[in-house]
Enzyme design. Structure first.
Site, PDB file in Angstrom:
ATOM      1  N   HIS A 266      11.263  18.578  34.656  1.00  0.00           N
ATOM      2  CA  HIS A 266      10.476  19.592  33.935  1.00  0.00           C
ATOM      3  C   HIS A 266       9.087  19.635  34.590  1.00  0.00           C
ATOM      4  O   HIS A 266       8.961  19.858  35.794  1.00  0.00           O
ATOM      5  CB  HIS A 266      10.467  19.192  32.455  1.00  0.00           C
ATOM      6  CG  HIS A 266       9.969  20.223  31.486  1.00  0.00           C
ATOM      7  ND1 HIS A 266       9.666  21.510  31.817  1.00  0.00           N
ATOM      8  CD2 HIS A 266       9.720  20.123  30.145  1.00  0.00           C
ATOM      9  CE1 HIS A 266       9.255  22.177  30.736  1.00  0.00           C
ATOM     10  NE2 HIS A 266       9.268  21.343  29.709  1.00  0.00           N
ATOM     11  N   HIS A 307      16.292  26.278  39.013  1.00  0.00           N
ATOM     12  CA  HIS A 307      15.827  26.452  37.639  1.00  0.00           C
ATOM     13  C   HIS A 307      17.032  26.698  36.753  1.00  0.00           C
ATOM     14  O   HIS A 307      17.986  27.351  37.173  1.00  0.00           O
ATOM     15  CB  HIS A 307      14.854  27.643  37.548  1.00  0.00           C
ATOM     16  CG  HIS A 307      14.042  27.611  36.295  1.00  0.00           C
ATOM     17  ND1 HIS A 307      14.500  28.129  35.113  1.00  0.00           N
ATOM     18  CD2 HIS A 307      12.819  27.090  36.047  1.00  0.00           C
ATOM     19  CE1 HIS A 307      13.580  27.928  34.185  1.00  0.00           C
ATOM     20  NE2 HIS A 307      12.557  27.299  34.720  1.00  0.00           N
ATOM     21  N   ASP A 365       6.669  25.324  40.256  1.00  0.00           N
ATOM     22  CA  ASP A 365       6.059  24.034  40.576  1.00  0.00           C
ATOM     23  C   ASP A 365       5.908  23.803  42.073  1.00  0.00           C
ATOM     24  O   ASP A 365       5.091  23.004  42.504  1.00  0.00           O
ATOM     25  CB  ASP A 365       6.878  22.891  39.963  1.00  0.00           C
ATOM     26  CG  ASP A 365       6.640  22.808  38.469  1.00  0.00           C
ATOM     27  OD1 ASP A 365       5.546  23.196  38.046  1.00  0.00           O
ATOM     28  OD2 ASP A 365       7.544  22.375  37.746  1.00  0.00           O
TER      29      ASP A 365
HETATM   30  N1  CMC Z   1      18.147  20.396  45.219  1.00  0.00           N
HETATM   31  C1  CMC Z   1      19.469  20.301  45.571  1.00  0.00           C
HETATM   32  N2  CMC Z   1      20.480  20.672  44.777  1.00  0.00           N
HETATM   33  C2  CMC Z   1      20.189  21.155  43.557  1.00  0.00           C
HETATM   34  C3  CMC Z   1      18.852  21.290  43.121  1.00  0.00           C
HETATM   35  C4  CMC Z   1      17.821  20.900  44.002  1.00  0.00           C
HETATM   36  N3  CMC Z   1      16.530  21.016  43.637  1.00  0.00           N
HETATM   37  N4  CMC Z   1      18.845  21.797  41.867  1.00  0.00           N
HETATM   38  C5  CMC Z   1      20.126  21.969  41.533  1.00  0.00           C
HETATM   39  N5  CMC Z   1      20.957  21.601  42.557  1.00  0.00           N
HETATM   40  C6  CMC Z   1      22.407  21.697  42.576  1.00  0.00           C
HETATM   41  C7  CMC Z   1      23.051  20.621  41.736  1.00  0.00           C
HETATM   42  O1  CMC Z   1      23.360  19.473  42.484  1.00  0.00           O
HETATM   43  C8  CMC Z   1      24.284  21.329  41.217  1.00  0.00           C
HETATM   44  O2  CMC Z   1      25.257  21.302  42.245  1.00  0.00           O
HETATM   45  P1  CMC Z   1      26.835  21.232  41.870  1.00  0.00           P
HETATM   46  O3  CMC Z   1      27.133  22.500  41.115  1.00  0.00           O
HETATM   47  O4  CMC Z   1      27.518  21.159  43.202  1.00  0.00           O
HETATM   48  O5  CMC Z   1      27.014  20.009  41.022  1.00  0.00           O
HETATM   49  C9  CMC Z   1      23.847  22.769  41.038  1.00  0.00           C
HETATM   50  O6  CMC Z   1      22.758  22.939  41.975  1.00  0.00           O
HETATM   51  C10 CMC Z   1      23.386  23.097  39.618  1.00  0.00           C
HETATM   52  O7  CMC Z   1      22.403  22.145  39.236  1.00  0.00           O
HETATM   53  P2  CMC Z   1      22.219  21.615  37.733  1.00  0.00           P
HETATM   54  O8  CMC Z   1      21.521  20.298  37.776  1.00  0.00           O
HETATM   55  O9  CMC Z   1      23.525  21.685  37.021  1.00  0.00           O
HETATM   56  O10 CMC Z   1      21.265  22.733  37.150  1.00  0.00           O
HETATM   57  P3  CMC Z   1      20.373  22.593  35.852  1.00  0.00           P
HETATM   58  O11 CMC Z   1      20.200  23.968  35.350  1.00  0.00           O
HETATM   59  O12 CMC Z   1      20.931  21.587  34.914  1.00  0.00           O
HETATM   60  O13 CMC Z   1      18.980  22.005  36.405  1.00  0.00           O
HETATM   61  C11 CMC Z   1      16.811  21.874  37.353  1.00  0.00           C
HETATM   62  C12 CMC Z   1      17.874  22.780  36.683  1.00  0.00           C
HETATM   63  C13 CMC Z   1      15.484  22.633  37.427  1.00  0.00           C
HETATM   64  C14 CMC Z   1      16.604  20.604  36.504  1.00  0.00           C
HETATM   65  C15 CMC Z   1      17.322  21.492  38.773  1.00  0.00           C
HETATM   66  O14 CMC Z   1      17.458  22.663  39.574  1.00  0.00           O
HETATM   67  C16 CMC Z   1      16.398  20.482  39.465  1.00  0.00           C
HETATM   68  O15 CMC Z   1      16.582  19.281  39.251  1.00  0.00           O
HETATM   69  N6  CMC Z   1      15.414  20.975  40.291  1.00  0.00           N
HETATM   70  C17 CMC Z   1      14.415  20.096  40.894  1.00  0.00           C
HETATM   71  C18 CMC Z   1      13.358  19.752  39.848  1.00  0.00           C
HETATM   72  C19 CMC Z   1      12.428  20.916  39.582  1.00  0.00           C
HETATM   73  O16 CMC Z   1      11.914  21.549  40.501  1.00  0.00           O
HETATM   74  N7  CMC Z   1      12.123  21.155  38.275  1.00  0.00           N
HETATM   75  C20 CMC Z   1      11.149  22.167  37.859  1.00  0.00           C
HETATM   76  C21 CMC Z   1      11.741  23.295  37.094  1.00  0.00           C
HETATM   77  S1  CMC Z   1      10.584  24.666  36.944  1.00  0.00           S
HETATM   78  C22 CMC Z   1       9.314  24.099  35.908  1.00  0.00           C
HETATM   79  C23 CMC Z   1       9.741  23.857  34.517  1.00  0.00           C
HETATM   80  O17 CMC Z   1      10.223  24.799  33.865  1.00  0.00           O
HETATM   81  O18 CMC Z   1       9.527  22.739  34.029  1.00  0.00           O
END
Ligand code: CMC
Length: 430
Positions: A266, A307, A365
């Site tokens: 987050h 995201h 971010d």
């Molecule tokens: N790098 C590489 N792979 C990724 C990333 C990433 N940053 N984010 C998601 N994926 C992949 C993940 O491995 C998954 O692959 P698969 O379908 O093969 O298992 C797929 O994309 C979907 O990911 P998810 O974790 O199921 O998606 P989510 O909606 O649960 O998570 C997120 C969203 C923001 C937590 C995630 O994209 C992440 O961890 N990003 C990096 C951290 C980040 O930048 N967070 C800030 C968000 S914006 C500010 C805020 O609102 O707080």
């Protein structure tokens, strides 16, 4: 609301269950599953991927189209034409203020910027190397011990005063948490400055010299606060709502929101972005890190990418990128090595099949971290700054909930533990 209904047939139940469907003004319809408990059944949706936990009129996001509206106004227009405090007014009261309303709102915020002198002593209880988010969780919660006159959540006047106090004091406390780590004296707020200037003055000023704040940097700072002001039911806002649903006071609820924001998935991502860029260290190593991000067996993720809701682009990131370019030009930092890594990484990720297929775009971010680093804000303060900006969103949602009808938030579970068994006395245990 609508007359539409969903019909759910369940194995073993002779009769299908009819569930009402509601339509909002924008966004997908929602199925009301509240009646399922009467059938001895719950819904299961870990991570709230397809569950609306409340009704709200504050912010709308269309993640597929990259749309973010506050009270109906697009974020791009607010970022270009409004400012942070005006956006606060909009989020809190639902309409843009007229001139007199804006002046009154801004001057009221200014009148609440100082913190009780005794709060200063709280800081001495922390180690000098304490993470500023740890300090913020503590001191913001502690505000409830100082403002007994604004803790009656059923009193609209109390809620208003608490809102002003939180919005006004967050930059002061944030800057204090930084000054404490450097050993420099805390700076009192200067109410002749605007919100962002005042924050930069308290962060970087000292009592021996007048502060010299660049208008380009204060404008960028204001934009960072504005772009983080609200984002509907994200993890920290939902935490504030859940804490508030028990009747907890607003200062305690916002402290809970700060704790939820801290995580790297987050608000902690902006700090994690910079740490990642430092770890990469050189443009020549980017491919290695991109390969790691794509490797299923490696938990590494590209911080600042992806995201839960935005699957096209993050509209905040677009605006933030403009500010990043402005700030880098103002500071003559276009050739900074860390920023060169960031730019190359962005380029690669935007063209790489893995990131395109999974719809992983740079999020807010990614760019805010770059701007904050350029301004000279230490990495550990990045998430604190997110918290300062988001405070108004937390309060707007908390207030919307408290002033309407609400019940304590109480999710259910799918239990997969032991079935009932008899207690085993200690001497009989293996
Ligand atoms: N790098 C590489 N792979 C990724 C990333 C990433 N940053 N984010 C998601 N994926 C992949 C993940 O491995 C998954 O692959 P698969 O379908 O093969 O298992 C797929 O994309 C979907 O990911 P998810 O974790 O199921 O998606 P989510 O909606 O649960 O998570 C997120 C969203 C923001 C937590 C995630 O994209 C992440 O961890 N990003 C990096 C951290 C980040 O930048 N967070 C800030 C968000 S914006 C500010 C805020 O609102 O707080």
């Amino acid at each position: 609301m609508s007359d539409k209904k969903a019909t759910l047939s369940i194995d073993g139940l002779a009769e299908a269950v009819e569930l009402p469907i509601y339509s909002g003004t924008l966004g997908p319809d929602v199925v009301d599953v509240g009646g399922l408990t009467a059938r001895g059944m719950f819904t299961y949706d870990p991570g709230f991927v397809s569950t609306a936990a409340c009704e709200s009129q504050i912010t709308f996001i269309d993640g597929n189209k990259g749309v973010l509206l506050h009270r109906g106004y697009p974020i791009e227009q607010l970022a270009d034409e409004s400012d942070y405090l005006e956006t606060c007014y909009l989020l809190l009261y639902g309409e843009l203020p007229n001139k007199a309303q804006k002046e009154k709102f801004v001057s009221t915020v200014h009148r609440h910027t100082m913190v009780h002198e005794q709060i200063r002593t709280f800081f001495n209880g922390f180690r000098r190397d304490a993470h500023p988010m740890a300090i913020m969780c503590g001191v913001v919660g502690a505000l409830s011990a100082f403002y007994h006159d604004s803790l009656d959540i059923s009193d609209e006047q109390h809620r208003q005063v608490a809102a002003f106090r939180l919005i006004a004091k967050m930059p002061t406390l944030a800057a204090m948490s930084y000054k404490f780590s450097t050993g420099q004296p805390f700076m009192y707020p200067d109410n002749s400055l605007n919100y962002a200037e005042n924050f930069l003055h308290m962060m970087f000023g000292n009592p021996c010299e007048p502060s010299n704040i660049s208008p380009v940097l204060s404008r960028a700072m204001d934009r960072i606060f504005l772009l983080h002001a609200d984002h509907e039911q994200n993890a920290s806002t939902s935490t504030v709502r859940l804490a508030g649903s028990s009747g907890a006071n607003p200062f305690a609820c916002i402290a809970a929101g700060i704790a939820a924001l801290w995580g790297p998935s987050h608000g902690g991502a902006n700090e994690a972005v910079l740490e990642m860029l430092e770890e990469i260290g050189d443009v020549s190593r980017i491919d290695e890190f991109v390969a790691r991000a794509k490797d299923k067996d490696d938990p590494f993720r590209l911080m600042g990418f992806g995201h839960r809701v935005y699957k096209n682009f993050d509209p905040r990131a677009k605006v933030m990128k403009e500010s990043a370019d402005e700030v880098l030009a103002e500071l003559g930092l276009e050739n900074d090595p860390l920023l060169a890594i960031a730019k190359r990484l962005e380029e690669i990720a935007l063209h790489d099949d893995y990131f395109i297929e999974k719809k992983l775009y740079p999020n807010v971010d990614f760019y805010s971290g770059i701007i904050l680093k350029a301004i000279g804000i230490p990495t550990s303060m990045f998430t604190v700054i997110f918290a300062v900006g988001r405070t108004v969103g937390w309060i707007a949602h908390w207030n919307e909930m408290i002033s309407g009808s609400y019940r304590i938030g109480r999710p259910r579970q799918l239990y997969t533990g032991h079935v009932m068994r008899d207690y085993v006395p200690l001497q009989e245990r293996k």
